[in-house]
Design a protein around this motif. Structure first.
Motif, short mmCIF file in Angstrom:
data_model
loop_
_atom_site.label_atom_id
_atom_site.label_comp_id
_atom_site.label_asym_id
_atom_site.label_seq_id
_atom_site.Cartn_x
_atom_site.Cartn_y
_atom_site.Cartn_z
N SER A 204 -5.34 7.91 4.62
CA SER A 204 -5.80 6.55 4.87
C SER A 204 -6.19 5.89 3.55
O SER A 204 -6.96 6.44 2.78
N ARG A 279 2.78 4.73 8.92
CA ARG A 279 3.01 3.28 8.90
C ARG A 279 2.11 2.55 9.90
O ARG A 279 2.23 1.33 10.07
N SER A 280 1.19 3.26 10.54
CA SER A 280 0.20 2.61 11.39
C SER A 280 -0.70 1.73 10.52
O SER A 280 -0.68 1.81 9.29
N PHE A 281 -1.54 0.93 11.16
CA PHE A 281 -2.36 -0.03 10.41
C PHE A 281 -3.28 0.66 9.41
O PHE A 281 -3.56 0.12 8.33
N GLU A 282 -3.77 1.85 9.73
CA GLU A 282 -4.68 2.57 8.84
C GLU A 282 -3.93 3.54 7.92
O GLU A 282 -4.57 4.24 7.13
N TYR A 286 3.42 0.91 3.83
CA TYR A 286 3.39 -0.53 4.07
C TYR A 286 4.80 -0.96 4.51
O TYR A 286 5.57 -1.53 3.74
N THR A 292 2.96 -8.08 9.30
CA THR A 292 2.36 -6.75 9.36
C THR A 292 1.96 -6.26 7.98
O THR A 292 0.85 -5.77 7.77
N GLN A 295 -1.01 -8.26 6.52
CA GLN A 295 -2.30 -7.91 7.10
C GLN A 295 -2.81 -6.56 6.57
O GLN A 295 -4.01 -6.38 6.37
N LYS A 296 -1.89 -5.63 6.33
CA LYS A 296 -2.30 -4.34 5.78
C LYS A 296 -2.81 -4.50 4.34
O LYS A 296 -3.77 -3.85 3.93
N HIS A 299 -6.23 -6.06 4.49
CA HIS A 299 -7.17 -5.00 4.92
C HIS A 299 -7.55 -4.11 3.73
O HIS A 299 -8.72 -3.76 3.55
#
Length: 351
Positions: A204, A279-282, A286, A292, A295-296, A299
Motif C-alpha cells: 500500500s 490495482r485496487s484503490f489502496e 496506477y 481512476t 483519484q489514486k 489520494h
C-alpha cells in the motif's frame, strides 16, 4: 503537484508474440515518448540506468540529451543513476552537459541501484555497496557546489584544485536521492537536505507515509527548510480509455516482467489475482481510466505528501502506440484533474 513519466527502456520479449525489438529501436521510441510528454504538458521524464540485455539505457544522460533540444519545458532526469558504480566526475559532466543542452532542465536522481550488474562490469566489490554510495555522493555534491574541487577518498583517485566542466545552467545542479523505502536512505536525504524519490511498487502506498514524516523530521532537525524540499514517487501504471481495457492491456507484460525478476529474487509467482489486488484503490499499481488514476494520485498526495508523481510505463515490452496513448492521457486528462483538485484542497487548507 508535478506529474511525469519514468522508464527503464525495456527490451523484454513481447508477452503476446515473443518478439524482441532491438535496443536501437526502443531508444528511438523513448525519445519520441519524451517529446510527446513535453507536448502534452507533463513536468518531468526519467530514464533509469541498467546494464543487462533486457534494458537498453545504460547511459540515461545520452538518451535524455537526444530529446533535450527537441523539448521546451519538461525536466529531464535519471531514474536512477547507479552512482555507486559510476565516476561522480563523469556523472556531473554528463548531466551538466544535458543541463546546457536543455537550458536548465536536467536533474540527477542518485541511487545505489536494486540491480547489481554494473558492479562487476566496472570492477567494484559488492561488499563496498554502502560505502561506495556514501563516498561518491559526497564527491558529487561537492562538484555541484564548487567549480574547482580537491578530493581524496578511498574508492576513487584523488585530485587537487581541478576545475570540472562544463558548468551547469542551474546552480547547483539538482540531485535527488532515490530510495526503495529504506529508512537509512530517507534519513540520509533529510540530513543532506536533498529531494527524495520513493519507489512505490508494492503493498500500500500509504505505508510510505511514516517514511515521509521521518524524512521531514530529519531535514527539519538538520536545519533545512522542509517546505522547499520536494518529495516524489515512482509507481508502475498504465492509462487507457476505460478501466478494463487498461487492466487487460497492462497485465501480460507486467506479469512477464514480475515473474522474470521474481525468479531471480526468490519471489512467488505473480498472477492475475495479485495484479488485480495491486490495482485496487489502496494498491501500488496506477492502472485504469483517467479518472481512476487521477483519484489514486490525489489520494497519494493527500495521505503521503508527495509533490511529484512519476508513472512508470511501460513495464516490460508494450506496443509503442499504447505507451504513447498512455502518456497523452496522463498529460491531457489525468494531470488537469490532479492539479485542479490539489489546488482546491491546498487553498482550503490555507484557510
Amino acid at each position: 503537484m508535478e506529474l511525469g513519466i519514468s522508464t527503464f527502456v525495456e527490451t523484454t520479449p513481447d508477452a503476446q508474440t515473443g518478439k524482441v525489438i532491438s535496443h536501437a529501436q526502443r531508444l528511438r521510441e523513448v525519445v519520441e515518448e519524451i517529446i510527446l510528454a513535453d507536448q502534452v504538458g507533463l513536468d518531468v521524464f526519467g530514464v533509469g540506468e541498467h546494464h543487462r540485455e533486457d534494458f537498453a539505457a545504460s547511459a540515461p544522460a545520452m538518451v535524455l540529451a537526444a530529446a533535450a533540444t527537441q523539448t521546451k519545458k519538461i525536466r529531464l532526469t535519471s531514474a536512477v543513476t547507479v552512482l555507486s558504480s559510476d565516476d561522480p566526475v563523469r556523472v556531473f559532466q554528463d548531466f551538466s552537459t544535458l543541463d546546457g543542452l536543455s537550458n536548465g532542465r536536467a536533474e540527477i536522481m542518485a541511487g545505489r541501484g536494486s540491480f547489481i550488474e554494473s558492479f562487476p562490469l566496472f570492477g567494484y566489490d559488492l561488499n563496498d555497496y554502502h560505502e561506495l554510495f556514501e563516498e561518491k555522493l559526497e564527491l558529487l555534491l561537492e562538484l555541484c557546489r564548487s567549480e574547482k574541487v580537491t578530493w581524496k577518498g578511498k574508492h576513487r583517485p584523488s585530485f587537487e584544485n581541478l576545475g570540472i566542466y562544463p558548468r551547469p545552467v542551474q546552480d547547483p545542479l539538482p540531485v535527488w536521492i532515490g530510495s526503495g523505502g529504506n529508512s537509512q536512505s530517507v534519513v540520509r536525504a533529510g540530513l543532506l537536505g536533498l529531494p527524495l524519490v520513493l519507489a512505490i511498487i508494492g503493498g500500500s502506498p500509504l505505508q510510505f507515509a511514516p517514511l515521509v514524516e521521518l524524512y521531514k523530521r530529519t531535514a527539519a532537525r538538520a536545519g533545512h527548510d522542509v517546505s522547499k524540499l520536494p518529495i516524489a514517487s515512482h509507481s508502475h501504471g498504465f492509462i487507457a480509455e476505460d478501466n478494463e481495457q487498461a487492466a487487460d492491456t497492462f497485465f501480460p507484460s507486467t506479469q512477464a516482467v514480475m515473474n522474470v525478476i521474481g525468479r531471480e529474487r526468490g519471489w512467488g509467482h505473480y498472477d492475475r489475482a495479485a495484479y488485480d489486488a495491486s490495482r485496487s484503490f489502496e494498491g501500488a499499481l496506477y492502472v485504469g481510466d483517467p479518472e481512476t488514476v487521477a483519484q489514486k494520485i490525489i489520494h497519494l498526495r493527500k495521505n503521503v505528501g508527495v509533490t511529484r508523481f512519476m508513472l512508470h510505463v511501460p513495464l516490460g515490452t508494450m506496443p509503442h502506440e499504447q505507451v504513447m496513448k498512455a502518456i497523452e492521457l496522463l498529460g491531457t486528462e489525468v494531470a488537469p484533474r490532479v492539479r485542479e483538485e490539489i489546488s482546491k484542497w491546498e487553498a482550503q487548507g490555507e484557510k
